[in-house]
Structures are given as structure tokens and as C-alpha cells.
Write a protein that holds these residues in place. Sequence first.
Motif, mmCIF file in Angstrom:
data_model
loop_
_atom_site.group_PDB
_atom_site.id
_atom_site.type_symbol
_atom_site.label_atom_id
_atom_site.label_comp_id
_atom_site.label_asym_id
_atom_site.label_seq_id
_atom_site.Cartn_x
_atom_site.Cartn_y
_atom_site.Cartn_z
ATOM 1 N N ARG A 156 1.289 -9.705 -6.675
ATOM 2 C CA ARG A 156 0.842 -9.994 -8.042
ATOM 3 C C ARG A 156 -0.672 -10.154 -8.130
ATOM 4 N N ARG A 157 -1.300 -10.654 -7.069
ATOM 5 C CA ARG A 157 -2.756 -10.797 -7.026
ATOM 6 C C ARG A 157 -3.448 -9.452 -6.848
ATOM 7 N N SER A 158 -2.765 -8.492 -6.265
ATOM 8 C CA SER A 158 -3.378 -7.222 -5.891
ATOM 9 C C SER A 158 -3.558 -6.314 -7.104
ATOM 10 N N ARG A 159 -4.151 -5.145 -6.847
ATOM 11 C CA ARG A 159 -4.360 -4.137 -7.889
ATOM 12 C C ARG A 159 -3.304 -3.036 -7.844
ATOM 13 N N MET A 160 -2.205 -3.300 -7.166
ATOM 14 C CA MET A 160 -1.154 -2.298 -7.066
ATOM 15 C C MET A 160 -0.563 -1.979 -8.428
ATOM 16 N N ARG A 161 -0.307 -0.676 -8.637
ATOM 17 C CA ARG A 161 0.331 -0.232 -9.869
ATOM 18 C C ARG A 161 1.625 0.506 -9.528
ATOM 19 N N ALA A 162 2.534 0.535 -10.491
ATOM 20 C CA ALA A 162 3.788 1.265 -10.295
ATOM 21 C C ALA A 162 3.488 2.701 -9.897
ATOM 22 N N GLY A 163 4.180 3.182 -8.865
ATOM 23 C CA GLY A 163 3.994 4.537 -8.387
ATOM 24 C C GLY A 163 2.979 4.687 -7.284
ATOM 25 N N ASP A 164 2.248 3.638 -6.951
ATOM 26 C CA ASP A 164 1.201 3.716 -5.932
ATOM 27 C C ASP A 164 1.769 3.993 -4.539
ATOM 28 N N VAL A 165 0.960 4.680 -3.732
ATOM 29 C CA VAL A 165 1.223 4.786 -2.294
ATOM 30 C C VAL A 165 0.614 3.559 -1.635
ATOM 31 N N VAL A 166 1.453 2.810 -0.926
ATOM 32 C CA VAL A 166 1.078 1.502 -0.395
ATOM 33 C C VAL A 166 1.171 1.515 1.129
ATOM 34 N N ASP A 266 -14.200 -14.288 13.322
ATOM 35 C CA ASP A 266 -15.080 -13.385 12.593
ATOM 36 C C ASP A 266 -14.567 -11.954 12.692
ATOM 37 N N ALA A 267 -14.777 -11.195 11.631
ATOM 38 C CA ALA A 267 -14.361 -9.797 11.592
ATOM 39 C C ALA A 267 -15.596 -8.910 11.458
ATOM 40 N N THR A 268 -15.624 -7.825 12.197
ATOM 41 C CA THR A 268 -16.699 -6.847 12.093
ATOM 42 C C THR A 268 -16.310 -5.802 11.051
ATOM 43 N N ILE A 269 -17.146 -5.660 10.034
ATOM 44 C CA ILE A 269 -16.866 -4.701 8.972
ATOM 45 C C ILE A 269 -18.076 -3.785 8.792
ATOM 46 N N ARG A 270 -17.867 -2.714 8.024
ATOM 47 C CA ARG A 270 -18.940 -1.771 7.709
ATOM 48 C C ARG A 270 -19.139 -1.759 6.193
ATOM 49 N N PRO A 271 -19.980 -2.656 5.690
ATOM 50 C CA PRO A 271 -20.138 -2.765 4.235
ATOM 51 C C PRO A 271 -20.579 -1.457 3.570
ATOM 52 N N ASN A 272 -21.363 -0.650 4.277
ATOM 53 C CA ASN A 272 -21.802 0.602 3.657
ATOM 54 C C ASN A 272 -20.622 1.523 3.380
ATOM 55 N N ARG A 273 -19.596 1.458 4.253
ATOM 56 C CA ARG A 273 -18.400 2.264 4.025
ATOM 57 C C ARG A 273 -17.624 1.756 2.824
ATOM 58 N N TRP A 274 -17.531 0.435 2.679
ATOM 59 C CA TRP A 274 -16.870 -0.153 1.516
ATOM 60 C C TRP A 274 -17.602 0.280 0.231
ATOM 61 N N LEU A 275 -18.937 0.210 0.300
ATOM 62 C CA LEU A 275 -19.752 0.538 -0.867
ATOM 63 C C LEU A 275 -19.621 2.018 -1.216
ATOM 64 N N PHE A 276 -19.698 2.883 -0.203
ATOM 65 C CA PHE A 276 -19.645 4.322 -0.430
ATOM 66 C C PHE A 276 -18.316 4.728 -1.060
ATOM 67 N N LYS A 277 -17.239 4.082 -0.628
ATOM 68 C CA LYS A 277 -15.910 4.412 -1.160
ATOM 69 C C LYS A 277 -15.569 3.631 -2.436
ATOM 70 N N GLU A 278 -16.437 2.711 -2.833
ATOM 71 C CA GLU A 278 -16.176 1.831 -3.981
ATOM 72 C C GLU A 278 -14.813 1.160 -3.850
ATOM 73 N N ILE A 279 -14.617 0.518 -2.700
ATOM 74 C CA ILE A 279 -13.379 -0.194 -2.425
ATOM 75 C C ILE A 279 -13.385 -1.537 -3.151
ATOM 76 N N SER A 280 -12.262 -1.887 -3.749
ATOM 77 C CA SER A 280 -12.074 -3.232 -4.301
ATOM 78 C C SER A 280 -11.295 -4.056 -3.288
ATOM 79 N N VAL A 281 -11.762 -5.263 -3.043
ATOM 80 C CA VAL A 281 -11.115 -6.137 -2.062
ATOM 81 C C VAL A 281 -10.668 -7.415 -2.749
ATOM 82 N N ASP A 282 -9.386 -7.742 -2.590
ATOM 83 C CA ASP A 282 -8.833 -8.993 -3.100
ATOM 84 C C ASP A 282 -8.295 -9.799 -1.924
#
Length: 343
Positions: A156-166, A266-282
Motif C-alpha cells: 500500500r505504501r509503494s507505487r505499484m499499480r494493477a497490471g505491473d510487473v513486480v 551501510d549500503a553502497t549505492i550509485r546515486p547517479n544511476r538512480w538519478l539517470f533512471k529517475e527511480i522513485s524510492v519508497d
Amino acid sequence: MRTGLVTGKGHFELREVDEPTPGPGDALVEISLCGICGSDVHAYVEGWPYAPGICGHEWVGTIVAVGSDVRVVGTGDRVTGGLAPGCGRCAECRADLAAYCSTARSYYIGANAPASGGFAPFMAASADRLVRVPDELTDDDAAVIEPVSVALHAVRRSRMRAGDVVCVVGCGPIGLLVAQCARLAGAGHVIAVEPDADRRRLALDTGADVAVEPGAQMREAVNEATGGLRADIAFDCAGIPQTIQQSVGMVRYGGSVCIVGVTGSDATIRPNRWLFKEISVDTSLAFTLDEMRAAAGFIADGRISVTPLVNGTVTLDELPQTIDDLATKRNPAVKLLVDPTAG
């Protein structure tokens, strides 16, 4: 009475504590069963500060006494419990953000919490945070209401919509239940990602369309399901730092990730990849009491299946070794329950 507590990194103890008594607004619950949560094990492995009141929070029991001013439940009611409603007084409640009530949340994460959780014969809990268990549910099933509520809240918190590939990353109890809740919410195709073969089989048995290993097998399954587009959303339920960036790699441009698994590392992430793909994170933590009632109903009417997840029951005497065995993967169980009254 005896209670089981995580007391530090690699330390789980059975301690003698005073038997609780219900104060004003409280109910005294005799615990029937309590599930071992992944957060109990993570706290043991990683050494989080882990308050006694949340060590063993997936419980079901029967009210044996109530304090003054209790109206919502009564003696003899079979109940489980979660996050209390908003207090109505804190800054969050006054800002119409009662779901984030600082008083209720401080209780839930351990501040002002009771001296023990559900790894004990009795618990005194605020009556406002208790939910009646449907008569149709066995105690075994009722002990899994709490993790179903966590999974339901995540969807319910997520951005999932009916029909989505999850994609659901990690097929522990929460991942397996998130996959079911996503299906219930209308997911078009559910891909479970899990290295353990037994858990992949369980994911298929409980509703996933495909269950694959991480890596090349996962990429092939995602590409096949989406024509190379990648998934609409990934639920990261693994509770390990490495999978956060991996989950971002599973989703399409403009897709989303919902972080559900808990880790203190701690987690190692690549923020530029998140930004380039315009990922939304919840992110998702806990649940509301309405969601807990809904979760209980979904189990009762068969829309969510929890029986295949439960592997057995242990006693308090067996609990310290069981926690260590789960932490070191010597025990591959998905969900074990604790009977705090068994000899």
C-alpha cells in the motif's frame, strides 16, 4: 517469569523478570505463540540496540486481565497487537500525521516499551494497540498476522499499480507475503528473486509466477516478462545492504523501488544511476491497526496463505540455540514459532 531477549551482538539470553500487571488502559495478555521475526535475528547478528518490548513482536494470546478504563477489548478475547493509534497531542498528530505519531512510534521501537515482548508467558500492552483475532484462525495462523500486516503496508505504501510487473527480492517470510499481497493488489506478473532453491519453490507454491536466482537468471526472467523494458517495481525484502542497488537495476526507467527489509549496515549505492533512471524510492515500516485487521481477514478468507510458511514450534529453552541456528543458516526454516509456556 522467563523471557527471551537479544542483549547484544551474538547474545541471546533467557532472563527472569517480574510478571507484568496491567496499568490503567492496559491489558494483560497470556501469550500462546510468538513468531521469530527476521528483525530479531538481524539484531542478534548485527548488534542493534534492541529494546526488550520489541523482542518477539509477532504474537497471539488471550487477555486474562484488564486495567481501568479499558473499553475496546475484554477478558477472554484472543488478540494480537501492533502500533497504537496516534496520541492526538504530539507534533505529528497536531499536523494531521497521526500515522507517524512520535509517542506511538517510540513505544513500538522500544522507548517506554514493556520489559519483555512475546518471548514470554505474559505481556502487558496498551489496549489501544490490540486487535481481536478472527475465530476461524488457528493460533499458528494468527501468529503470522503481524508479518502479513507488514507486507500489506509495504504494498500500500509503494507505487505499484494493477497490471505491473513486480520483482520481489528475498523470499523470507516478508518477501513471500509481499508477493502474495502484490498479487492480491492486482500485480500482473510477480517475479521472486531468491538464491535458496527451497524458498524459490515455496514462492511458486504461494503465488509467484516465476522464481529465479539473482544474476543472469533474474535478468533473463525480467527481460522475458517485459520485452527488455525491465520491471515496473521491485520490493527489496532481503534485509541486506547489497540488494538495494541490485533492486534499482531490476526496474525500468521511471520505475520504483520499495525498501522493506531491515538492516543496520551501510549500503553502497550509485546515486547517479538512480538519478539517470529517475527511480522513485519508497520505504515501509510497520503498519496501521486497520491494516492488521485487514490482514487477519485476508488470512481467514484464504486470500493470503500463511500455513506453508510455518515450519514448526520451539520452546523458550530451545530459543537461544534456534536464534543462533537461524543467524548462521544452520536452520533453513522460513518461519518458526515459540511457545513460551511449553516445558
